[in-house]
Scaffold this motif. Sequence first.
Motif, PDB file in Angstrom:
ATOM      1  N   ASP A  45       0.025 -16.576   7.074  1.00 43.47           N
ATOM      2  CA  ASP A  45       0.540 -15.323   7.606  1.00 43.47           C
ATOM      3  C   ASP A  45       0.037 -14.171   6.749  1.00 43.47           C
ATOM      4  O   ASP A  45      -0.311 -14.347   5.573  1.00 43.47           O
ATOM      5  CB  ASP A  45       2.068 -15.339   7.614  1.00 43.47           C
ATOM      6  N   VAL A  46      -0.021 -12.990   7.337  1.00 41.19           N
ATOM      7  CA  VAL A  46      -0.421 -11.761   6.651  1.00 41.19           C
ATOM      8  C   VAL A  46       0.742 -10.782   6.707  1.00 41.19           C
ATOM      9  O   VAL A  46       1.383 -10.629   7.752  1.00 41.19           O
ATOM     10  CB  VAL A  46      -1.673 -11.143   7.307  1.00 41.19           C
ATOM     11  N   LYS A  47       1.002 -10.128   5.580  1.00 43.66           N
ATOM     12  CA  LYS A  47       2.077  -9.138   5.555  1.00 43.66           C
ATOM     13  C   LYS A  47       1.647  -7.945   4.719  1.00 43.66           C
ATOM     14  O   LYS A  47       1.201  -8.095   3.583  1.00 43.66           O
ATOM     15  CB  LYS A  47       3.360  -9.743   4.981  1.00 43.66           C
ATOM     16  N   VAL A  48       1.783  -6.742   5.286  1.00 47.24           N
ATOM     17  CA  VAL A  48       1.472  -5.492   4.586  1.00 47.24           C
ATOM     18  C   VAL A  48       2.720  -4.618   4.619  1.00 47.24           C
ATOM     19  O   VAL A  48       3.342  -4.455   5.673  1.00 47.24           O
ATOM     20  CB  VAL A  48       0.293  -4.751   5.248  1.00 47.24           C
ATOM     21  N   VAL A  49       3.080  -4.072   3.461  1.00 47.77           N
ATOM     22  CA  VAL A  49       4.250  -3.189   3.391  1.00 47.77           C
ATOM     23  C   VAL A  49       3.854  -1.863   2.756  1.00 47.77           C
ATOM     24  O   VAL A  49       2.865  -1.780   2.014  1.00 47.77           O
ATOM     25  CB  VAL A  49       5.403  -3.834   2.582  1.00 47.77           C
ATOM     26  N   TRP A  50       4.637  -0.848   3.051  1.00 42.35           N
ATOM     27  CA  TRP A  50       4.434   0.495   2.481  1.00 42.35           C
ATOM     28  C   TRP A  50       5.416   0.661   1.333  1.00 42.35           C
ATOM     29  O   TRP A  50       6.623   0.713   1.537  1.00 42.35           O
ATOM     30  CB  TRP A  50       4.673   1.533   3.572  1.00 42.35           C
ATOM     31  N   HIS A  51       4.909   0.738   0.109  1.00 38.79           N
ATOM     32  CA  HIS A  51       5.807   0.806  -1.043  1.00 38.79           C
ATOM     33  C   HIS A  51       5.077   1.488  -2.205  1.00 38.79           C
ATOM     34  O   HIS A  51       3.894   1.246  -2.437  1.00 38.79           O
ATOM     35  CB  HIS A  51       6.237  -0.605  -1.459  1.00 38.79           C
ATOM     36  N   LYS A  52       5.803   2.303  -2.963  1.00 31.91           N
ATOM     37  CA  LYS A  52       5.196   3.042  -4.071  1.00 31.91           C
ATOM     38  C   LYS A  52       4.842   2.133  -5.254  1.00 31.91           C
ATOM     39  O   LYS A  52       3.873   2.400  -5.966  1.00 31.91           O
ATOM     40  CB  LYS A  52       6.150   4.139  -4.553  1.00 31.91           C
ATOM     41  N   ARG A  53       5.647   1.102  -5.491  1.00 35.64           N
ATOM     42  CA  ARG A  53       5.454   0.251  -6.660  1.00 35.64           C
ATOM     43  C   ARG A  53       5.112  -1.174  -6.209  1.00 35.64           C
ATOM     44  O   ARG A  53       5.993  -1.902  -5.726  1.00 35.64           O
ATOM     45  CB  ARG A  53       6.701   0.241  -7.545  1.00 35.64           C
ATOM     46  N   PRO A  54       3.862  -1.588  -6.365  1.00 36.58           N
ATOM     47  CA  PRO A  54       3.454  -2.913  -5.879  1.00 36.58           C
ATOM     48  C   PRO A  54       4.295  -4.056  -6.429  1.00 36.58           C
ATOM     49  O   PRO A  54       4.670  -4.966  -5.688  1.00 36.58           O
ATOM     50  CB  PRO A  54       1.996  -3.011  -6.345  1.00 36.58           C
ATOM     51  N   ILE A  97       0.844  -1.199   0.000  1.00 35.28           N
ATOM     52  CA  ILE A  97       0.000   0.000   0.000  1.00 35.28           C
ATOM     53  C   ILE A  97       0.876   1.244   0.000  1.00 35.28           C
ATOM     54  O   ILE A  97       2.022   1.218   0.432  1.00 35.28           O
ATOM     55  CB  ILE A  97      -0.962   0.032   1.207  1.00 35.28           C
ATOM     56  N   TYR A  98       0.287   2.328  -0.477  1.00 34.84           N
ATOM     57  CA  TYR A  98       0.998   3.617  -0.460  1.00 34.84           C
ATOM     58  C   TYR A  98      -0.007   4.741  -0.642  1.00 34.84           C
ATOM     59  O   TYR A  98      -0.924   4.648  -1.459  1.00 34.84           O
ATOM     60  CB  TYR A  98       2.043   3.682  -1.577  1.00 34.84           C
ATOM     61  N   ASP A  99       0.156   5.780   0.134  1.00 36.45           N
ATOM     62  CA  ASP A  99      -0.678   6.974   0.025  1.00 36.45           C
ATOM     63  C   ASP A  99       0.250   8.179   0.038  1.00 36.45           C
ATOM     64  O   ASP A  99       0.918   8.450   1.039  1.00 36.45           O
ATOM     65  CB  ASP A  99      -1.678   7.052   1.182  1.00 36.45           C
ATOM     66  N   PHE A 100       0.304   8.877  -1.092  1.00 30.32           N
ATOM     67  CA  PHE A 100       1.222  10.002  -1.253  1.00 30.32           C
ATOM     68  C   PHE A 100       1.011  11.061  -0.180  1.00 30.32           C
ATOM     69  O   PHE A 100       1.964  11.702   0.279  1.00 30.32           O
ATOM     70  CB  PHE A 100       1.011  10.602  -2.647  1.00 30.32           C
ATOM     71  N   SER A 101      -0.225  11.232   0.240  1.00 27.89           N
ATOM     72  CA  SER A 101      -0.529  12.310   1.187  1.00 27.89           C
ATOM     73  C   SER A 101       0.168  12.112   2.532  1.00 27.89           C
ATOM     74  O   SER A 101       0.491  13.084   3.220  1.00 27.89           O
ATOM     75  CB  SER A 101      -2.039  12.414   1.404  1.00 27.89           C
ATOM     76  N   TYR A 102       0.407  10.857   2.925  1.00 26.58           N
ATOM     77  CA  TYR A 102       1.050  10.597   4.212  1.00 26.58           C
ATOM     78  C   TYR A 102       2.517  11.019   4.209  1.00 26.58           C
ATOM     79  O   TYR A 102       3.100  11.254   5.260  1.00 26.58           O
ATOM     80  CB  TYR A 102       0.942   9.117   4.581  1.00 26.58           C
ATOM     81  N   ASP A 103       3.129  11.071   3.015  1.00 27.47           N
ATOM     82  CA  ASP A 103       4.525  11.490   2.933  1.00 27.47           C
ATOM     83  C   ASP A 103       4.674  12.989   2.698  1.00 27.47           C
ATOM     84  O   ASP A 103       5.777  13.515   2.766  1.00 27.47           O
ATOM     85  CB  ASP A 103       5.229  10.736   1.801  1.00 27.47           C
TER      86      ASP A 103
END
Length: 315
Positions: free
Chosen positions: A89-98, A43-49
């Motif tokens: 298992d579940v894994k979520v990462v913060w990344h611009k390019r999936p 996932i990534y949301d530009f507004s958070y950065d």
Amino acid sequence: MSIYSRILVVADINNDEQPALARAMKLASKSVSQSRVTFFLSIYDFSYDMTSMLSIDERDAMRRGVIHQREQWMRKIAAPYLLDGIDFDVKVVWHKRPYEAIIAEIFANGHELLVKATRKHDVLESVIFTPTDWHLLRKCPTPVLLIKQQEWPEETNILASVHVGSENPIHLELNNIMVEDALSIAERLGGTPYLVNAYPATPTNITIELPEFDPNTYTDAMRGYHLTAMKALRQKHGIPEEQTLVEQGLPEDVIPDAADKLSASMVILGTTGRTGLSAVFIGNTAEHVIDKINCDVLALKPAGYVSPLDPNLAS
């Protein structure tokens, strides 16, 4: 074939139904060893950065909060698909390019198969904005299983698209890899493996430029050559003749037609991972075919394939 005991599943963030996870669990349940399925989301949301009013620590805390919320959602929607005996298992990462996040996860944790739901891509979009699916087909180091919205029947047909007319060692190796996977998957799912090969029609420009050229003789010779090569391949792997198809035409026409006729649940394709301008303007056979097929697609790379995103390349 790999036993596919370590499977990475990409979550569909836009739906509560997760056909890719259902398919991964079914494959994992057929594995001969302890299986592990990882449910993954980038996932990534530009507004958070770009929130300059917040400190770096505050922005990090916000991102962690979003990631935690997504993890909770994923565990909730995954619950109906979980099976006893399969580690999950579940894994979520913060990344611009999936696609980069997915491939990085594969390299980091040794997943053997990537499973992802797919959709039909707009032609213009596929050329200008390369979809995540195309990036994965070209650059993922593991087999990629793209899931369409349909269930697998109890007795399923598995179709391997082989290229028996080629003398290229890479194509010959891919043929064997695809056939072995088709046999293994069909055995575990109680299905039937089929092989299909497309051979080219007589080029029209030859008949115009060479009046003495006999197109019928050319076509017969071409078909005979492909039939002989198909016979050698099927006999090598112990597949009956009635489970092979050799048809004239382009692969992007022949393969979907064969899949429809056989009511195939999966089509196995080989892809050499072409990238750059040749991929944009020419494309891979797998990419031409995939949108025309109404069943799952398993894309395989040749042995020794090196992903351009392999972290070892940078060292």
